[in-house]
Design a protein around this motif. Sequence first.
Motif, PDB file in Angstrom:
ATOM      1  N   GLU A 289       0.827  -1.217   0.000  1.00 41.75           N
ATOM      2  CA  GLU A 289       0.000   0.000   0.000  1.00 41.75           C
ATOM      3  C   GLU A 289       0.856   1.260   0.000  1.00 41.75           C
ATOM      4  O   GLU A 289       0.502   2.268  -0.627  1.00 41.75           O
ATOM      5  CB  GLU A 289      -0.926  -0.023   1.213  1.00 41.75           C
ATOM      6  N   LEU A 290       1.990   1.177   0.672  1.00 43.35           N
ATOM      7  CA  LEU A 290       2.912   2.310   0.687  1.00 43.35           C
ATOM      8  C   LEU A 290       3.454   2.566  -0.720  1.00 43.35           C
ATOM      9  O   LEU A 290       3.508   3.710  -1.188  1.00 43.35           O
ATOM     10  CB  LEU A 290       4.063   2.007   1.656  1.00 43.35           C
ATOM     11  N   ARG A 291       3.828   1.505  -1.396  1.00 43.74           N
ATOM     12  CA  ARG A 291       4.396   1.628  -2.742  1.00 43.74           C
ATOM     13  C   ARG A 291       3.352   2.057  -3.769  1.00 43.74           C
ATOM     14  O   ARG A 291       3.623   2.894  -4.629  1.00 43.74           O
ATOM     15  CB  ARG A 291       5.021   0.288  -3.151  1.00 43.74           C
ATOM     16  N   ILE A 292       2.154   1.550  -3.637  1.00 41.47           N
ATOM     17  CA  ILE A 292       1.122   1.900  -4.600  1.00 41.47           C
ATOM     18  C   ILE A 292       0.659   3.344  -4.392  1.00 41.47           C
ATOM     19  O   ILE A 292       0.296   4.046  -5.345  1.00 41.47           O
ATOM     20  CB  ILE A 292      -0.064   0.905  -4.507  1.00 41.47           C
ATOM     21  N   THR A 293       0.690   3.777  -3.162  1.00 46.37           N
ATOM     22  CA  THR A 293       0.331   5.173  -2.867  1.00 46.37           C
ATOM     23  C   THR A 293       1.347   6.131  -3.460  1.00 46.37           C
ATOM     24  O   THR A 293       0.997   7.158  -4.048  1.00 46.37           O
ATOM     25  CB  THR A 293       0.223   5.389  -1.355  1.00 46.37           C
ATOM     26  N   GLU A 294       2.623   5.794  -3.318  1.00 44.91           N
ATOM     27  CA  GLU A 294       3.671   6.633  -3.902  1.00 44.91           C
ATOM     28  C   GLU A 294       3.597   6.597  -5.427  1.00 44.91           C
ATOM     29  O   GLU A 294       3.827   7.623  -6.095  1.00 44.91           O
ATOM     30  CB  GLU A 294       5.047   6.162  -3.429  1.00 44.91           C
ATOM     31  N   LEU A 298       3.319   9.856  -7.900  1.00 53.59           N
ATOM     32  CA  LEU A 298       4.251  10.122  -8.990  1.00 53.59           C
ATOM     33  C   LEU A 298       3.535  10.233 -10.326  1.00 53.59           C
ATOM     34  O   LEU A 298       3.881  11.075 -11.159  1.00 53.59           O
ATOM     35  CB  LEU A 298       5.309   9.010  -9.043  1.00 53.59           C
ATOM     36  N   LEU A 299       2.541   9.395 -10.535  1.00 52.52           N
ATOM     37  CA  LEU A 299       1.788   9.469 -11.792  1.00 52.52           C
ATOM     38  C   LEU A 299       1.021  10.785 -11.903  1.00 52.52           C
ATOM     39  O   LEU A 299       0.940  11.387 -12.979  1.00 52.52           O
ATOM     40  CB  LEU A 299       0.812   8.290 -11.891  1.00 52.52           C
ATOM     41  N   GLN A 300       0.476  11.236 -10.800  1.00 50.66           N
ATOM     42  CA  GLN A 300      -0.327  12.457 -10.827  1.00 50.66           C
ATOM     43  C   GLN A 300       0.526  13.719 -10.897  1.00 50.66           C
ATOM     44  O   GLN A 300       0.175  14.670 -11.604  1.00 50.66           O
ATOM     45  CB  GLN A 300      -1.217  12.525  -9.578  1.00 50.66           C
ATOM     46  N   HIS A 301       1.624  13.736 -10.184  1.00 44.33           N
ATOM     47  CA  HIS A 301       2.323  15.003  -9.958  1.00 44.33           C
ATOM     48  C   HIS A 301       3.723  15.084 -10.549  1.00 44.33           C
ATOM     49  O   HIS A 301       4.461  16.026 -10.250  1.00 44.33           O
ATOM     50  CB  HIS A 301       2.383  15.291  -8.462  1.00 44.33           C
ATOM     51  N   LEU A 310       6.843   2.570 -12.089  1.00 46.84           N
ATOM     52  CA  LEU A 310       6.791   1.210 -11.541  1.00 46.84           C
ATOM     53  C   LEU A 310       8.156   0.764 -11.049  1.00 46.84           C
ATOM     54  O   LEU A 310       8.262   0.062 -10.031  1.00 46.84           O
ATOM     55  CB  LEU A 310       6.203   0.234 -12.573  1.00 46.84           C
ATOM     56  N   VAL A 311       9.226   1.200 -11.731  1.00 50.06           N
ATOM     57  CA  VAL A 311      10.575   0.871 -11.277  1.00 50.06           C
ATOM     58  C   VAL A 311      10.871   1.584  -9.956  1.00 50.06           C
ATOM     59  O   VAL A 311      11.416   1.002  -9.015  1.00 50.06           O
ATOM     60  CB  VAL A 311      11.622   1.262 -12.338  1.00 50.06           C
ATOM     61  N   ALA A 312      10.497   2.871  -9.875  1.00 53.83           N
ATOM     62  CA  ALA A 312      10.755   3.660  -8.671  1.00 53.83           C
ATOM     63  C   ALA A 312      10.033   3.114  -7.452  1.00 53.83           C
ATOM     64  O   ALA A 312      10.451   3.339  -6.320  1.00 53.83           O
ATOM     65  CB  ALA A 312      10.348   5.116  -8.897  1.00 53.83           C
ATOM     66  N   CYS A 313       8.938   2.397  -7.700  1.00 48.93           N
ATOM     67  CA  CYS A 313       8.135   1.881  -6.594  1.00 48.93           C
ATOM     68  C   CYS A 313       8.263   0.378  -6.415  1.00 48.93           C
ATOM     69  O   CYS A 313       7.466  -0.240  -5.698  1.00 48.93           O
ATOM     70  CB  CYS A 313       6.672   2.276  -6.788  1.00 48.93           C
ATOM     71  N   GLY A 314       9.254  -0.216  -7.072  1.00 51.36           N
ATOM     72  CA  GLY A 314       9.608  -1.600  -6.790  1.00 51.36           C
ATOM     73  C   GLY A 314       8.742  -2.673  -7.398  1.00 51.36           C
ATOM     74  O   GLY A 314       8.692  -3.790  -6.868  1.00 51.36           O
ATOM     75  N   PHE A 315       8.080  -2.372  -8.503  1.00 55.78           N
ATOM     76  CA  PHE A 315       7.265  -3.398  -9.171  1.00 55.78           C
ATOM     77  C   PHE A 315       8.093  -4.091 -10.253  1.00 55.78           C
ATOM     78  O   PHE A 315       8.893  -3.443 -10.931  1.00 55.78           O
ATOM     79  CB  PHE A 315       5.998  -2.778  -9.757  1.00 55.78           C
TER      80      PHE A 315
END
Length: 341
Positions: A289-294, A298-301, A310-315
């Motif tokens: 949830e922490l990663r998906i929130t970030e 990032l996508l919005q702003h 997705l790379v920045a958030c570890g997917f």
Amino acid sequence: MDRIVIERRQFSAGLKGKNLRYLTENPGLDRPTVRVGFVLLEHFSLPAFTQALDALITANLLRPGLFATQTFGLAQGEVVSDLGLVIRPDSQLDVSQLNALDVLVVCGGYRTELNSDEAFTHVLKTAAQQGITLAGLWNGAWFLGSAGLLEGYRCAIHPEHRPALAEVSKTAHVTSEPYVIDRDRLTASSPSGAIQMALAWIKSLHDKALVEGVEDILAFEESRYRRIKPTEKISVSAPLREVLKLMDANLEEPLELEQLAVYAGRSRRQLERLFKEQLGTTPQRYYMELRITEARRLLQHTELSQVDVLVACGFVSPSHFSKCYSAYFGYRPSKEKRLVK
């Protein structure tokens, strides 16, 4: 009869500020009044404006005549603040009024539109040419940057608007600080940053004792503004907070549960119990949830591509990212609305 002369004792630096309001000294009489103008943009942050203004007014209470303030609008009439309160500025801003100013503060807000206005830009550029110190509150720095007045400067702006400022002012150093004072540019990203900026600026003009006196009157407790993180809003035990901080600092390459347990000095089972008892979830789910929130932020702003996000958030793959994102938000990440202008 001989006149008795009583030597006046001075408070030490550590206590002078707290007693300043009771002293009769007035060093400000030797200095010219600093004239500060506030430009109130539509939906400006009323808390940020009043925090900065309050610091100046309170300084005048301690040492009369230090500052003179006035407010401006971009047009005739009233301006609506972010809180819905209607303010009528003292006058409409134009170039002819710059001769009566030493500082010009652009007051923006979360809902203040980032639109360049040719007339306003002209006023800002003229102010800079005349050597007037320029300041921005909340997203006020964007208007300075859009006018080309932050090139080579460090600056602060609300996190939601950092990418937009970086886009219009390529050589500005957009920081994550609550406020920045860089030569003749003062910028703050929030209400707390606004008062910190004002106090630091006052200190640079006068002395520490004056700032301490202002703080004493306002009962101001310094709390440096940081980017709002979920972990900072959660009330948990110290061991669990350390784990949450580790998670927050390791989004691109998520740590294994065993690694987190080792860093926290707990067994895996103990760590799972802490999450269950205090957060009502599992470590793995909270991390996700922490990663998906970030990722959403990032996508919005930002202008990062979906792959970069997705790379920045570890997917591990676009399909994995899309599946997880859809599971939480009900739509694919490619459908996320970009808020960067």
